[in-house]
Design an enzyme around this catalytic site. Sequence first.
Site, PDB file in Angstrom:
ATOM      1  N   GLU A   1       0.840  -1.205   0.000  1.00  0.00           N
ATOM      2  CA  GLU A   1       0.000   0.000   0.000  1.00  0.00           C
ATOM      3  C   GLU A   1       0.879   1.261   0.000  1.00  0.00           C
ATOM      4  O   GLU A   1       1.823   1.371   0.779  1.00  0.00           O
ATOM      5  CB  GLU A   1      -0.882  -0.022   1.247  1.00  0.00           C
ATOM      6  CG  GLU A   1      -1.767   1.197   1.374  1.00  0.00           C
ATOM      7  CD  GLU A   1      -2.794   1.044   2.499  1.00  0.00           C
ATOM      8  OE1 GLU A   1      -3.407  -0.040   2.617  1.00  0.00           O
ATOM      9  OE2 GLU A   1      -2.955   2.009   3.258  1.00  0.00           O
TER      10      GLU A   1
ATOM     11  N   ALA B   1      -8.247  13.364   1.450  1.00  0.00           N
ATOM     12  CA  ALA B   1      -9.478  14.109   1.733  1.00  0.00           C
ATOM     13  C   ALA B   1      -9.732  15.225   0.726  1.00  0.00           C
ATOM     14  O   ALA B   1     -10.845  15.726   0.630  1.00  0.00           O
ATOM     15  CB  ALA B   1      -9.403  14.685   3.138  1.00  0.00           C
TER      16      ALA B   1
ATOM     17  N   HIS C   1      -7.945   2.965  -3.659  1.00  0.00           N
ATOM     18  CA  HIS C   1      -8.825   3.235  -2.516  1.00  0.00           C
ATOM     19  C   HIS C   1      -9.759   4.374  -2.951  1.00  0.00           C
ATOM     20  O   HIS C   1      -9.373   5.239  -3.734  1.00  0.00           O
ATOM     21  CB  HIS C   1      -8.036   3.718  -1.299  1.00  0.00           C
ATOM     22  CG  HIS C   1      -7.091   2.711  -0.732  1.00  0.00           C
ATOM     23  ND1 HIS C   1      -6.847   2.602   0.622  1.00  0.00           N
ATOM     24  CD2 HIS C   1      -6.313   1.767  -1.315  1.00  0.00           C
ATOM     25  CE1 HIS C   1      -5.967   1.645   0.850  1.00  0.00           C
ATOM     26  NE2 HIS C   1      -5.615   1.117  -0.321  1.00  0.00           N
TER      27      HIS C   1
ATOM     28  N   ALA D   1     -19.797   2.898   4.042  1.00  0.00           N
ATOM     29  CA  ALA D   1     -19.048   2.188   3.005  1.00  0.00           C
ATOM     30  C   ALA D   1     -19.948   1.186   2.264  1.00  0.00           C
ATOM     31  O   ALA D   1     -19.787   0.962   1.059  1.00  0.00           O
ATOM     32  CB  ALA D   1     -17.854   1.476   3.633  1.00  0.00           C
TER      33      ALA D   1
ATOM     34  N   LYS E   1     -21.676  -5.120   5.092  1.00  0.00           N
ATOM     35  CA  LYS E   1     -20.872  -4.493   4.031  1.00  0.00           C
ATOM     36  C   LYS E   1     -20.304  -5.558   3.090  1.00  0.00           C
ATOM     37  O   LYS E   1     -20.307  -5.387   1.877  1.00  0.00           O
ATOM     38  CB  LYS E   1     -19.773  -3.717   4.772  1.00  0.00           C
ATOM     39  CG  LYS E   1     -18.783  -2.982   3.995  1.00  0.00           C
ATOM     40  CD  LYS E   1     -18.070  -1.950   4.887  1.00  0.00           C
ATOM     41  CE  LYS E   1     -16.975  -2.514   5.763  1.00  0.00           C
ATOM     42  NZ  LYS E   1     -16.141  -1.489   6.399  1.00  0.00           N
TER      43      LYS E   1
HETATM   44  P1  FAD Z   1     -17.960   2.052   7.405  1.00  0.00           P
HETATM   45  O1  FAD Z   1     -17.839   0.621   7.091  1.00  0.00           O
HETATM   46  O2  FAD Z   1     -19.015   2.834   6.726  1.00  0.00           O
HETATM   47  O3  FAD Z   1     -18.134   2.176   8.986  1.00  0.00           O
HETATM   48  C1  FAD Z   1     -18.091   3.434   9.666  1.00  0.00           C
HETATM   49  C2  FAD Z   1     -18.742   3.285  11.029  1.00  0.00           C
HETATM   50  O4  FAD Z   1     -20.157   3.175  10.865  1.00  0.00           O
HETATM   51  C3  FAD Z   1     -18.337   2.034  11.793  1.00  0.00           C
HETATM   52  O5  FAD Z   1     -18.323   2.335  13.166  1.00  0.00           O
HETATM   53  C4  FAD Z   1     -19.431   1.040  11.463  1.00  0.00           C
HETATM   54  O6  FAD Z   1     -19.575   0.034  12.437  1.00  0.00           O
HETATM   55  C5  FAD Z   1     -20.634   1.952  11.391  1.00  0.00           C
HETATM   56  N1  FAD Z   1     -21.668   1.486  10.463  1.00  0.00           N
HETATM   57  C6  FAD Z   1     -21.496   0.897   9.270  1.00  0.00           C
HETATM   58  N2  FAD Z   1     -22.672   0.665   8.660  1.00  0.00           N
HETATM   59  C7  FAD Z   1     -23.629   1.134   9.490  1.00  0.00           C
HETATM   60  C8  FAD Z   1     -25.052   1.206   9.443  1.00  0.00           C
HETATM   61  N3  FAD Z   1     -25.726   0.719   8.399  1.00  0.00           N
HETATM   62  N4  FAD Z   1     -25.716   1.796  10.492  1.00  0.00           N
HETATM   63  C9  FAD Z   1     -25.050   2.287  11.549  1.00  0.00           C
HETATM   64  N5  FAD Z   1     -23.705   2.234  11.655  1.00  0.00           N
HETATM   65  C10 FAD Z   1     -23.005   1.676  10.653  1.00  0.00           C
HETATM   66  N6  FAD Z   1      -9.290   6.399   4.875  1.00  0.00           N
HETATM   67  C11 FAD Z   1      -9.090   7.289   3.866  1.00  0.00           C
HETATM   68  O7  FAD Z   1      -9.498   8.432   3.982  1.00  0.00           O
HETATM   69  N7  FAD Z   1      -8.454   6.923   2.711  1.00  0.00           N
HETATM   70  C12 FAD Z   1      -7.976   5.670   2.513  1.00  0.00           C
HETATM   71  O8  FAD Z   1      -7.409   5.374   1.460  1.00  0.00           O
HETATM   72  C13 FAD Z   1      -8.150   4.706   3.565  1.00  0.00           C
HETATM   73  N8  FAD Z   1      -7.708   3.437   3.415  1.00  0.00           N
HETATM   74  C14 FAD Z   1      -7.936   2.526   4.415  1.00  0.00           C
HETATM   75  C15 FAD Z   1      -7.498   1.196   4.244  1.00  0.00           C
HETATM   76  C16 FAD Z   1      -7.702   0.251   5.234  1.00  0.00           C
HETATM   77  C17 FAD Z   1      -7.228  -1.170   5.009  1.00  0.00           C
HETATM   78  C18 FAD Z   1      -8.351   0.621   6.442  1.00  0.00           C
HETATM   79  C19 FAD Z   1      -8.564  -0.394   7.539  1.00  0.00           C
HETATM   80  C20 FAD Z   1      -8.789   1.930   6.638  1.00  0.00           C
HETATM   81  C21 FAD Z   1      -8.596   2.892   5.627  1.00  0.00           C
HETATM   82  N9  FAD Z   1      -9.040   4.209   5.771  1.00  0.00           N
HETATM   83  C22 FAD Z   1      -8.833   5.121   4.751  1.00  0.00           C
HETATM   84  C23 FAD Z   1      -9.691   4.659   7.020  1.00  0.00           C
HETATM   85  C24 FAD Z   1     -11.232   4.582   6.951  1.00  0.00           C
HETATM   86  O9  FAD Z   1     -11.730   5.430   5.954  1.00  0.00           O
HETATM   87  C25 FAD Z   1     -11.752   5.014   8.326  1.00  0.00           C
HETATM   88  O10 FAD Z   1     -11.373   4.069   9.293  1.00  0.00           O
HETATM   89  C26 FAD Z   1     -13.230   5.316   8.427  1.00  0.00           C
HETATM   90  O11 FAD Z   1     -13.496   5.848   9.727  1.00  0.00           O
HETATM   91  C27 FAD Z   1     -14.149   4.113   8.298  1.00  0.00           C
HETATM   92  O12 FAD Z   1     -14.315   3.752   7.031  1.00  0.00           O
HETATM   93  P2  FAD Z   1     -15.144   2.383   6.718  1.00  0.00           P
HETATM   94  O13 FAD Z   1     -15.072   2.223   5.268  1.00  0.00           O
HETATM   95  O14 FAD Z   1     -14.656   1.290   7.593  1.00  0.00           O
HETATM   96  O15 FAD Z   1     -16.603   2.850   7.183  1.00  0.00           O
END
Ligand code: FAD
Length: 301
Positions: free
Chosen positions: A18, A52, A78, A129, A169
């Site tokens: 990455e 961002a 990403h 997501a 998801k």
């Molecule tokens: P989601 O899966 O949407 O979850 C966000 C929160 O909402 C979680 O607490 C989840 O439990 C909750 N949730 C999900 N669905 C629901 C629902 N239906 N109702 C209520 N609550 C819900 N960030 C960047 O900006 N750029 C990047 O390139 C990047 N790459 C990453 C790569 C990896 C491998 C990882 C682990 C993280 C990365 N991140 C990146 C960070 C990530 O964007 C953050 O951690 C962000 O806070 C969560 O994104 P997510 O896609 O997990 O969100």
Amino acid sequence: RRVVDRLASARCPTFSVEFFPPRDEADEAVLWRSIRELEPLDPAYISITYGAGGSSREGTIRNIARVATDTTLVPMAHLTAVNHSVAELRNVIGHFAAVGVRNILALRGDPPGDPMGEWVPHPQGLTYAEELVRLVRELGDFCVGVSAFPYGHPRSVDLETDTKYLVRKLKAGADFAIAQLFFEAEDFLRLRDRVAAAGSDALILPGIMPLTTPRTWRKTVELSGATPPRWLSERLEPLVDDPKAFRAEGLDTITELCERLLAEGVPELHFYTFNRSKATRELVDRLGLRSPRAEPAAVGS
Ligand code: FAD
């Protein structure tokens, strides 16, 4: 070439790397030197994170397109929902498809500035997501990855809720998940077990930070969202003022972690690089990781 197909056909443990988008021309030269140094090792895929704002996002889009057109590597972009309308997201996804990027890591992202600040969706945008996974799927034959959190996402109330949303998801159309940084193999294995117990057989891959400097160690602690175990702090903290000794011990601890994961059947390790290749190449060599196309090493060789 889809990431999951490459992983499914691999006959021995493999790896991916990455990068983040370069900030300026000098940074971009460093990134490309690292990409070229890793190219002969044929990682399963290489990914570039999504920032961002404007120039950083352009950096992701331009460089991942260049990986697709100018190298033999398999690219994964990403993408986050931060500050994007659905129309803009469609545009970016369409652009990825047009330049041959078929793998997307679909993320919600964090509010810019303060990751734990209030999440305010774009008025014509997405909130989770899961919705981005659906959108990417709808727009083409993409292989879609998502994030997973061994200690639970920092906003989750408990592990059960965290697992529930992760599995939703995955079931929305994700092919695999990459786990946030963690300290002990068991922490990752428990996540894998939780997901399986909740009814998903999607592949979960561990994220690994080569611990070469105190900075990478601090970043690991920050990103994991957890407190490191005492035994690990006791191995690393006394060495923070001795760069050479820190690097040696840091890479030893990571080698041990990776060996344990491989022994538990983990097929692929996803390395964070800080846009350098040396530590990753060293770990790949130590652990005997190979290209997904490689034949398994002969016994005794
Ligand atoms: P989601 O899966 O949407 O979850 C966000 C929160 O909402 C979680 O607490 C989840 O439990 C909750 N949730 C999900 N669905 C629901 C629902 N239906 N109702 C209520 N609550 C819900 N960030 C960047 O900006 N750029 C990047 O390139 C990047 N790459 C990453 C790569 C990896 C491998 C990882 C682990 C993280 C990365 N991140 C990146 C960070 C990530 O964007 C953050 O951690 C962000 O806070 C969560 O994104 P997510 O896609 O997990 O969100």
